[in-house]
Write an enzyme that holds these catalytic residues in place. Structure first.
Site, mmCIF file in Angstrom:
data_model
loop_
_atom_site.group_PDB
_atom_site.id
_atom_site.type_symbol
_atom_site.label_atom_id
_atom_site.label_comp_id
_atom_site.label_asym_id
_atom_site.label_seq_id
_atom_site.Cartn_x
_atom_site.Cartn_y
_atom_site.Cartn_z
ATOM 1 N N GLU A 252 0.884 -1.174 0.000
ATOM 2 C CA GLU A 252 0.000 0.000 0.000
ATOM 3 C C GLU A 252 0.912 1.212 0.000
ATOM 4 O O GLU A 252 1.425 1.614 1.041
ATOM 5 C CB GLU A 252 -0.889 0.020 1.254
ATOM 6 C CG GLU A 252 -1.831 -1.159 1.413
ATOM 7 C CD GLU A 252 -2.926 -1.190 0.367
ATOM 8 O OE1 GLU A 252 -3.191 -0.152 -0.269
ATOM 9 O OE2 GLU A 252 -3.503 -2.273 0.168
ATOM 10 N N CYS A 286 -2.300 9.280 2.536
ATOM 11 C CA CYS A 286 -2.009 8.653 1.241
ATOM 12 C C CYS A 286 -3.169 8.829 0.280
ATOM 13 O O CYS A 286 -2.968 8.992 -0.917
ATOM 14 C CB CYS A 286 -1.633 7.186 1.416
ATOM 15 S SG CYS A 286 -2.859 6.192 2.246
HETATM 16 P P1 NDP Z 1 8.777 4.780 4.523
HETATM 17 O O1 NDP Z 1 8.175 4.141 3.349
HETATM 18 O O2 NDP Z 1 10.246 4.968 4.534
HETATM 19 O O3 NDP Z 1 8.419 3.968 5.855
HETATM 20 C C1 NDP Z 1 7.262 3.179 6.013
HETATM 21 C C2 NDP Z 1 7.588 2.019 6.947
HETATM 22 O O4 NDP Z 1 8.611 1.207 6.382
HETATM 23 C C3 NDP Z 1 8.127 2.470 8.301
HETATM 24 O O5 NDP Z 1 7.657 1.594 9.301
HETATM 25 C C4 NDP Z 1 9.608 2.329 8.121
HETATM 26 O O6 NDP Z 1 10.298 2.175 9.323
HETATM 27 C C5 NDP Z 1 9.690 1.063 7.310
HETATM 28 N N1 NDP Z 1 10.944 0.903 6.585
HETATM 29 C C6 NDP Z 1 11.853 1.840 6.211
HETATM 30 N N2 NDP Z 1 12.862 1.283 5.532
HETATM 31 C C7 NDP Z 1 12.617 -0.042 5.467
HETATM 32 C C8 NDP Z 1 13.288 -1.161 4.884
HETATM 33 N N3 NDP Z 1 14.414 -1.032 4.216
HETATM 34 N N4 NDP Z 1 12.738 -2.384 5.027
HETATM 35 C C9 NDP Z 1 11.582 -2.537 5.676
HETATM 36 N N5 NDP Z 1 10.894 -1.529 6.257
HETATM 37 C C10 NDP Z 1 11.404 -0.289 6.139
HETATM 38 O O7 NDP Z 1 8.041 6.110 4.736
HETATM 39 P P2 NDP Z 1 8.519 7.338 5.551
HETATM 40 O O8 NDP Z 1 7.921 7.210 6.877
HETATM 41 O O9 NDP Z 1 9.994 7.572 5.481
HETATM 42 O O10 NDP Z 1 7.825 8.492 4.666
HETATM 43 C C11 NDP Z 1 8.401 8.873 3.420
HETATM 44 C C12 NDP Z 1 7.348 9.179 2.408
HETATM 45 O O11 NDP Z 1 6.517 8.062 2.204
HETATM 46 C C13 NDP Z 1 6.400 10.268 2.808
HETATM 47 O O12 NDP Z 1 6.926 11.482 2.497
HETATM 48 C C14 NDP Z 1 5.188 9.952 2.007
HETATM 49 O O13 NDP Z 1 5.318 10.524 0.734
HETATM 50 C C15 NDP Z 1 5.235 8.464 1.882
HETATM 51 N N6 NDP Z 1 4.325 7.782 2.819
HETATM 52 C C16 NDP Z 1 3.182 7.272 2.320
HETATM 53 C C17 NDP Z 1 2.302 6.644 3.162
HETATM 54 C C18 NDP Z 1 1.043 6.065 2.655
HETATM 55 O O14 NDP Z 1 0.140 5.826 3.438
HETATM 56 N N7 NDP Z 1 0.931 5.790 1.379
HETATM 57 C C19 NDP Z 1 2.535 6.532 4.589
HETATM 58 C C20 NDP Z 1 3.788 7.079 5.018
HETATM 59 C C21 NDP Z 1 4.631 7.674 4.145
HETATM 60 P P3 NDP Z 1 10.959 3.455 10.025
HETATM 61 O O15 NDP Z 1 9.867 4.451 10.207
HETATM 62 O O16 NDP Z 1 11.442 2.883 11.281
HETATM 63 O O17 NDP Z 1 12.027 3.933 9.079
#
Ligand code: NDP
Length: 511
Positions: A252, A286
């Site tokens: 997602e 999102c």
């Molecule tokens: P990320 O995609 O980086 O993080 C989402 C989740 O993935 C977090 O729990 C994060 O952990 C985890 N994660 C990060 N790196 C890894 C990896 N290599 N392997 C497995 N899991 C991982 O989103 P961000 O929070 O950094 O946000 C960045 C951008 O993503 C935002 O600016 C937005 O544009 C988008 N976003 C979209 C969302 C949606 O609902 N579609 C929700 C959130 C963000 P941790 O937080 O510990 O790094």
């Protein structure tokens, strides 16, 4: 845990961990205060959690649909009664207004109820027509749990979004290991603690916390499926890590949803909805609106309606403000970059602008006439900003809406043609004359296409996402034609060919 706690009687820290080994702090994005301290779980600790889950999964599976329904409904009631407590932790960790946190929880509770009540009907054994060739067979299918599901959640809706996977995976009979975002570990801890309390301490739903490495360890652990919500870029990393063990994934990911306003739309309702869908949760949604395409014939009156409302909105650190801070500090640079690029390419700022981006808060920003090549139009901004562009007709609105690599959701405002326009939009979900209504209907599948990901949470599809189909045929009587034997002779072959020709060989006229 004590029930009926109000925020004022609740300690700010949801889970203060005294532990050997590395830890990290979750911070209040309104002021930088420490909200809680949590472990950074190592790969070994993640693997151990998955092993514990494997045993718990057998207990949970063997409870059957009714047994699981009882526990899930009990959990639903606990979450409902303690909603204020959870909303307070979410408010502290994300910075979102308390009332927004509560609304998010309320929607998630409705999903827990639906998933618990509908799992048996959606997944239980049911008969399938066996067809003329196999008329002697009784055919049935049921949907079995996969075993252990890993869930990686984001910070923007730290209750509703991960529960979209967790609730449906649990209702389908799986154990779950949950890795919340490093920004919202306290919310994750609360959800896991309350569920664990309901199931008498059994590790059916467990928490692992940490940074990206902990999430990566979950992807490569001995799990049966991984459900990820977050950015498209991280989604690709998750998929690559899961490929090592051929672990299936649900992704997602992000979106760049548009809201389309036709010339016959209720402009007041459309402006109200565009503003809310673009700015609520500080635009960190999102399925939020990031682009608005308005029929040229009503562009001016629509902008009047929009600006009149938007001017009254402010992001601030007070209880009256309807917009909180940007949860993830690094997002401020992205928002600034998109605003600057929109202006550099000829966009007209009608509210906010570059100076709207502060150290923690971003003021509502609306830019019109932004070229479609600008990063403000093509990339996910995740801030309280709206790009509003006029279009000649609904064909152009649909064409521009569909011109992004994302395809998550969207909205259409039109009195006569709403559904017709909605059907032409390439996205997983569209609401007509409202915004994000589809996410609040538990029976509707939720998910995107293209760079917005794949797989579905919510609804029957969301339950089946965490299962595998098990088909069984049972011979009711000996077949008139035994086809699966070396004793089959030329006469049987001929009869089978005649039968299939009679059944399907007739000419089909093209409609
Ligand atoms: P990320 O995609 O980086 O993080 C989402 C989740 O993935 C977090 O729990 C994060 O952990 C985890 N994660 C990060 N790196 C890894 C990896 N290599 N392997 C497995 N899991 C991982 O989103 P961000 O929070 O950094 O946000 C960045 C951008 O993503 C935002 O600016 C937005 O544009 C988008 N976003 C979209 C969302 C949606 O609902 N579609 C929700 C959130 C963000 P941790 O937080 O510990 O790094």
């Amino acid at each position: 845990m004590t029930e009926h706690l109000t925020p004022s009687t609740e300690p700010a820290v949801s889970s203060t961990v005294v532990r050997e080994g590395p830890t990290f702090e979750s911070l209040n994005p309104r002021n930088g205060d420490v909200v809680g301290v949590h472990p950074i779980h190592s790969a070994d600790e993640v693997n151990a959690a998955v092993e514990r889950a494997r045993l718990a999964a057998i207990w949970w599976r063997d409870l059957g649909f009714e047994g699981r329904e009882d526990f899930l409904l009990q959990w639903r009631s606990v979450v409902t009664r303690r909603m204020a407590q959870l909303a307070h932790i979410s408010h502290l960790e994300t910075g979102k207004p308390h009332s927004d946190a509560q609304l998010e929880i309320a929607l998630a509770i409705d999903h827990i109820h639906w998933a618990a009540k509908n799992a048996k009907k959606s997944l239980g054994q049911h008969k399938v027509p066996s067809g003329i060739m196999m008329a002697n067979q009784h055919a049935s299918v049921r949907y079995n749990p996969l075993g252990v599901v890993g869930v990686i959640g984001p910070w923007n809706y730290p209750v509703f979004t991960p529960l979209g996977s967790i609730t449906y995976a649990l209702a389908a009979g799986n154990a779950v290991v949950f890795k919340p975002s490093e920004y919202t570990p306290g919310v994750g801890q609360w959800l896991v603690d309350t569920f664990t309390e309901v199931v008498g301490g059994r590790p059916v739903l467990q928490l692992v916390t940490g940074m990206g490495e902990t999430g990566n360890a979950l992807c490569t652990a001995n799990i049966d499926k991984l459900a990820f919500t977050g950015s498209t870029a991280t989604g690709k990393k998750v998929m690559a890590a899961c490929a090592e063990n051929l672990t299936p994934v649900v992704i997602e990911a992000g979106g760049k949803d548009s809201l389309i306003v036709d010339e016959d739309a209720d402009l007041s309702a459309a402006a109200d909805a565009a503003l809310w869908a673009g700015m609520a949760n500080a635009g960190q949604t999102c399925i939020g609106t990031e682009r608005v395409y308005v029929h040229r014939a009503v562009f001016e009156p629509f902008m009047d309606e929009l600006l009149q409302r938007a001017r009254a909105l402010r992001a601030a650190d007070d209880t009256e403000s309807k917009i909180g801070p940007i949860t993830m500090p690094s997002q401020l640079d992205v928002i600034s970059r998109h605003i600057d690029d929109a202006i550099a390419q000829g966009g007209r700022v009608v509210l906010g602008g570059p100076e709207a981006v502060g150290e923690r808060f971003v003021q509502p920003t609306i830019i019109t006439h932004v070229p479609e090549t600008s990063s403000a139009v093509t990339e996910e901004t995740f801030g309280p900003t709206l790009v509003v562009n006029p279009v000649d007709d609904m064909d152009e609105a649909v064409r521009l809406t569909n011109a992004t690599s994302y395809a998550l959701a969207g909205a259409v405002f039109s009195k006569r043609n709403g559904v017709r326009i909605a059907e032409r939009i390439r996205s997983g979900m569209t609401s007509v004359n409202s915004v994000i209504a589809f996410a609040a209907v538990p029976g509707l599948p939720f998910g995107g296409v293209g760079e917005s990901g794949f797989g579905r949470i919510h609804g029957v599809d969301g339950l089946r996402e965490f299962t595998y189909a098990k088909s069984i045929t049972r011979q009711r009587f000996k077949p008139l034609l035994n086809l699966t034997t070396f004793d089959r002779d030329a006469k049987t072959d001929k009869t089978a060919a005649t039968l299939i020709s009679l059944l399907y060989g007739g000419r089909k006229t093209i409609r």
